[in-house]
Design an enzyme around this catalytic site. Structure first.
Site, short mmCIF file in Angstrom:
data_model
loop_
_atom_site.label_atom_id
_atom_site.label_comp_id
_atom_site.label_asym_id
_atom_site.label_seq_id
_atom_site.Cartn_x
_atom_site.Cartn_y
_atom_site.Cartn_z
N HIS A 59 106.54 96.71 17.36
CA HIS A 59 106.18 96.52 15.86
C HIS A 59 105.23 97.68 15.26
CE1 HIS A 59 107.96 92.42 14.93
NE2 HIS A 59 108.32 92.64 16.15
N ASP A 68 104.31 93.57 8.00
CA ASP A 68 105.25 93.04 9.02
C ASP A 68 105.84 91.78 8.46
OD1 ASP A 68 106.67 92.09 11.62
OD2 ASP A 68 105.50 93.61 12.49
#
Length: 517
Positions: free
Chosen positions: A28, A131
């Site tokens: 990520h 995110d």
């Protein structure tokens, strides 16, 4: 890295200030770091919010971008490990030694929420790119009215599949884990089995919890920022916009923001001397091999295969007759086969980290055995390298369905089930030695596969060039941030935070900050 035209920054008008906050794990944080530098290159004032450990890993490219004149910096947060009962100094999910640490780690990540809220209140932004697995980042400091854009971490195909499974539950209508079922409501006829679902590979997964989280993020976001490009999954970009009612900004492959210099060679490992030496060792070895003769094997930062599967994989690579670079983890790694004896001169084992983007770009690499994490899928697409798909858990089987079934840039390794993350030791052998050897030989010899992957690679590179679909998507998101009303929230907007509106050298001196600043 030089700025490309997109946002005018002159007079008293400050560039739009964007915060980028990823979940703390390489799969990520790496693409989010690329994303921040991409937007900075288009005129945005970008702040990448990381834990200290990830800031150290990713700081090099950010510092170089700032030194080149871009408005970009890192704001480092201290992981509240002690309050979460997390021992060992772990600040990234790939550092966890076992699944028992996952719970305290998740609590520690959630405890970052007040630190991020305080950051927004002290230094408001014009937008936050968060995110999608950090729902608290979507709701922090709501009184400021800052628009939020969810970075999905995967592509629109996988998102569409997951959404359909959660809403319609077709998996509940089959009699066994191996009976195929049709995923409803998609542009294509996509069939899966229960053994290949995210819920089957995540410990303690709760579909209702997933569904609630999905709708929470959908309500909070002003749009989706996706590391993808139109020529890879255009129909699913359009489909996801339709079903969610929110715009999709497909801005990838974001790995292409890295040139062929230090940013690529150090990607994910900062300026560590050991990393530089390892990168040089791997690339020097590849230089000795013929074009398209090497298969690159890497399963990301979280996969931990059991001993018997490691042995079958290693011996299968040796039996294939191909040259190979095999990246293995640096934690809880079982004993490896004697590759030097089984494949003298043909195999290179890399422990822990490899310069993946640089390796995939090397002319010697002809195929990529991957777990189909989305970052790996887009990096292979950008390099025009065929994929040998071996999904392990989470949404990786959905990515395999796209790559193999729709895009035609890969073939399956034969994994018909995944492992439960953290419980891999009990999973046994999924793909045997003979299958590994056969699939590797077949992929390296498949001219049609290579040609199709090369075509997609060319389209990926054109997408990020001026006038390309991804280039235009970056501009569209910046225009969305700047449109009337977006910058009118209290305390934000041009000059409202009291920040310096100049660029270049001012950014160099502030490229790294902490929550105490």
């Amino acid at each position: 890295m030089r700025a490309s035209s997109s946002v005018a920054s002159s007079g008293d008008t400050a560039p739009p200030r964007l915060y980028f906050i990823p979940f703390p794990t390489p799969g990520h944080a790496l693409p989010m770091s690329d994303l921040a530098r991409l937007f900075a290159s288009r005129g945005a004032d970008a702040t990448l919010v990381l834990t200290h450990a990830n800031a150290a890993r990713l700081g090099g490219p950010v510092a170089r971008a700032a030194a080149a004149g871009l408005c970009i910096r890192i704001h480092a947060l201290t992981m509240p490990a002690e309050a979460a009962g997390l021992t060992g100094g772990h600040e990234s999910a790939d550092d966890l030694l076992n699944r028992e640490l996952a719970g305290p780690f998740a609590i520690a990540v959630d405890l970052l929420a007040p630190l991020f809220t305080d950051l927004l209140r002290r230094h408001p932004a014009d937008a936050v790119v968060f995110d999608g697995v950090l729902p608290w980042a979507a709701t922090a400091a709501p009184e400021l009215g800052i628009p939020r854009y969810a970075f999905t971490g995967t592509g629109c195909f996988a998102l569409s599949v997951q959404r359909s499974l959660l809403l319609h539950s077709p998996q509940n209508g089959v009699a066994s884990d191996t009976e195929p079922f049709l995923v409803p409501g998609l542009p294509d006829a996509v069939r899966l089995t229960r053994s290949r679902l995210a819920e089957a590979t995540l410990p303690g997964a709760d579909s209702r919890e997933f569904l609630n989280r999905m709708f929470d993020v959908e309500r909070a976001t002003a749009g989706w920022v996706v590391n993808s490009f139109a020529d890879l999954e255009q129909r699913y970009i359009e489909h996801y916009e339709k079903v969610t009612g929110k715009p999709v900004f497909a801005v990838g492959p974001v790995c292409l923001v890295n040139g062929d210099g230090d940013d690529t060679l150090e990607r994910g490992r900062g300026g560590e001397a050991a990393a530089a030496a390892e990168a040089a060792r791997v690339l020097k070895w590849l230089d000795t091999k013929p074009a398209r003769s090497v298969v690159y094997v890497c399963f990301g930062s979280l996969t931990r295969f059991p001993l018997e599967q490691v042995s079958e994989l290693g011996m299968g690579l040796a039996d294939s007759g191909a040259n190979f670079v095999w990246v293995v983890g640096d934690k809880n790694v079982p004993p490896l086969p004697d590759i030097d004896a089984a494949a003298p001169g043909r195999g290179l084992v890399v422990r822990g980290w490899a310069p993946q983007v640089a390796v995939l770009r090397h002319a010697a690499v002809g195929a990529f055995v991957t777990h189909c994490g989305w970052g790996a899928v887009t990096e292979a697409a950008a390099a025009g390298v065929p994929v040998l798909a071996w999904p392990v858990f989470a949404e990786q089987f959905y990515n395999e369905a796209l790559v193999v079934g729709l895009a035609g840039t890969g073939v399956g390794m034969g994994a018909d089930r995944g492992y439960v993350w953290g419980g891999e030791a009990l999973g046994g052998v999924v793909v045997g030695r003979e299958a590994v050897a056969e699939r590797v030989r077949g992929a390296l010899a498949d001219e049609a596969l290579r040609r199709r992957a090369g075509e997609i690679g060319g389209r990926a590179r054109r997408a990020v060039e001026a006038g390309g679909s991804s280039y235009e998507a970056v501009g569209a998101l910046l225009e969305d941030v700047l449109r009337p009303g977006r910058r009118s929230h209290d305390g934000a907007g041009a000059g409202a935070s009291g920040r310096d509106t100049t660029r270049g050298q001012a950014s160099v001196s502030t490229h790294y900050a902490s929550e105490g600043v």
